[in-house]
Write a protein that holds these residues in place. Structure first.
Motif: not given
Length: 554
Positions: A174-184, A389-396
């Motif tokens: 589940l943490g994978q789904l929210s890391t972009p939101y957290a980074l933004e 990290t990659c998914q967080a930056f891409i999503g944000a």
């Protein structure tokens, strides 16, 4: 590997062979605070939330007091809840499918000397369970010598690759789904916190291995708690495991409720005389579909679904990459540099993604070459850190300030990649409910009278599981705020499991073998964990209360 002696010292020891068989059937089977303006309070929503929360916790902890948590997994015992699973290596593998889906559960439990002295049988129950000729000898001394020998009943056949896959599967979820939101929300500089937490968790997994070396009789996370602080340590570890499972099941259901309306975008459903939205009704139907799985005695029939969670996680990551390259969306959104006031809540979201430490004792004891565990840990955490990290930056960069709490909710709804990601997010929770609840079901089955007919045992086990799931459903529909519930879970539970407890266990178990510089490092990690845990719990709770008062997700 689950010990034969139950984790609760107040319950009688169970050594009957029929109890072992039920163990084999259980497989592994886990936001900034916006809008501080005054809002109109809706007391009935607060009361509804508090009532659902109390009922759910009372049920979980009532059975938690009398049915102690005993981990169960594919490699022997893991109460883990996340999208990932554990894969036991099989000695004969002919293709990739058999490599990844072939499960061969064994146990490495040991008897206590007291029980061996009290009960003499021609064959020890361990050998009976494994359907092997008993090698323990006829006398108690011979039997004790073999049972207490790790090489007699422990099958270390998990290779380096299997162990890496197992640990990655336990971390990603589940943490994978929210890391972009957290980074933004936290700003791009918060990526250092994301990477730092991953590095610290890799270190704490390493010191858990040292604890296991120092305390060979410890086979589970609760055993380490008992080895460090006695019965109080076991109870505390068990409480955190219960909380982890409970909050993760709630988060699963919230995620299901958020994503399922997008899967059935044009569907409109209503019930006469019942005021319930289409999304809530679809969620109820999905949970009812999963409900029969709580009545299964042999979970091995659906254990293959657990590995699907790993595939689903990588499928979601692949669809995000596809959307960034071929989705027609320019990754030109600006990300704030750093937002300090939002760090406490996003630290919980980050920490949740690395809290796979409950499975580490089982992975370690199943490895063919345990000396390679540190390499396994470094490799697994490095891969997960890179993925997050990659998914967080891409999503944000793709969605910017308009980013939702889950990346699947922000992706273009009409693209095939998005539909695949949504289906993966919806299907996974449905297949995970019974597997995540397995530790409770197995312990309940163990503690029922052996003379009770099978039908009554199944009725009790299924009824308790069904009632628990319905209460979790009510709570999730009452509090549909994924980012805050997950952040609360990370701050309240995950930080303790992955940062604070391992360091405390290590300094207590290894004692004088820990040098002063290392002891200082561990104390700093514990202080850091307590600070972000307390701050994150307060921030998440505050944001959750504000959202409930407003009556809508923020």
């Amino acid at each position: 590997m689950p010990p034969l002696v139950p984790s609760n010292p107040w319950l009688p020891v169970q050594t009957k062979a029929q109890n072992f068989k039920s163990e084999q059937s259980a497989y592994q089977l886990e936001a900034g605070c916006r809008g501080s303006a005054l809002v109109r309070i809706r007391p009935y929503k607060i009361r509804k939330f508090i009532l659902s929360f109390r009922l759910s916790l009372i049920l979980f902890f009532f059975f938690g007091c009398f049915i102690p948590i005993q981990t169960v997994s594919l490699v022997d015992s893991v109460p883990h809840n996340r999208f990932g699973s554990l894969i036991q290596a099989s000695p004969k593998l002919t293709d990739l499918a058999s490599l990844l889906i072939s499960y061969k559960p064994v146990h490495g439990a040991r008897f206590s000397a007291t029980q061996l002295a009290k009960k003499c049988t021609s064959k020890c129950e361990v050998c009976v369970e494994e359907s092997e000729k008993c090698k323990c000898g006829d006398d108690d001394a011979s039997r004790l010598a073999h049972v207490t020998n790790d090489n007699h009943h422990v099958k270390r056949n998990s290779s380096f690759a299997h162990s890496v896959i197992n640990l990655i599967g336990a971390l990603i979820g589940l943490g994978q789904l929210s890391t972009p939101y957290a980074l933004e929300n936290g700003g791009w500089a918060s990526a250092f916190l994301l990477i730092g937490l991953g590095t610290i968790c890799a270190y704490t997994s390493h010191i858990i291995r040292k604890c296991l070396d120092e305390s060979p009789s410890s086979k589970t996370y609760q055993d380490l708690g008992a080895a460090a602080f006695g019965s109080k340590g076991r109870v505390l570890a068990s409480i955190f495991i219960y909380l982890d499972i409970f909050f993760t099941l709630v988060s699963y259901t919230i995620s299901l409720s958020d994503n399922i309306p997008l899967v059935f975008g044009k569907t409109h459903m209503t019930l006469p005389h019942i005021h319930i939205s289409t999304a809530q009704l679809l969620t109820v139907i999905a949970v009812l579909v999963a409900l029969p799985s709580f009545w299964l005695r042999d979970l091995s029939s659906i254990s293959f679904l657990s590995f699907g969670g790993i595939l689903m996680s990588f499928l979601i990551f692949a669809t995000v990459i596809w959307t960034a390259i071929f989705g027609g969306i320019k990754a030109n959104q600006s990300i704030p540099v750093f937002q300090l006031h939002k760090i406490p809540i996003i630290s919980g979201l980050y920490a949740y993604g690395y809290a796979g430490h409950l499975v580490i004792p089982n992975l370690y004891t199943a490895m063919r070459n345990p000396s390679n565990f540190t390499k396994v840990s470094i490799t697994s955490f490095t891969i997960v850190i890179i993925l997050y990290t990659c998914q967080a930056f891409i999503g944000a960069k793709l969605f910017g300030p308009s980013f939702n709490s889950q990346i699947t909710l922000s992706m273009p709804p009409h693209q095939i990649a998005t539909k695949l990601a949504l289906w993966a997010t919806v299907i996974t929770p449905i297949t995970k409910y019974a597997l995540a609840f397995a530790p409770f079901a197995i312990q309940l089955d163990h503690n029922l009278p052996s003379s009770m007919p099978h039908r009554f045992r199944m009725l009790i086990r299924g009824s308790i599981g069904s009632v628990s799931l319905i209460l979790i459903l009510v709570l999730a529909l009452s509090v549909p705020y994924f980012q805050y519930v997950l952040g609360l879970t990370g701050s309240l539970v995950s930080v303790g499991i992955s940062l604070v407890f391992p360091c405390a266990f290590y300094m207590k178990i290894c004692g004088e073998n820990v040098s002063k510089p290392v002891r200082v490092v561990n104390w700093l990690i514990m202080i850091f964990g307590v600070v972000i845990g307390v701050a994150g719990t307060i921030s998440s709770s505050k944001s959750l209360v504000i959202s409930i008062q407003r009556g809508r997700p923020t």
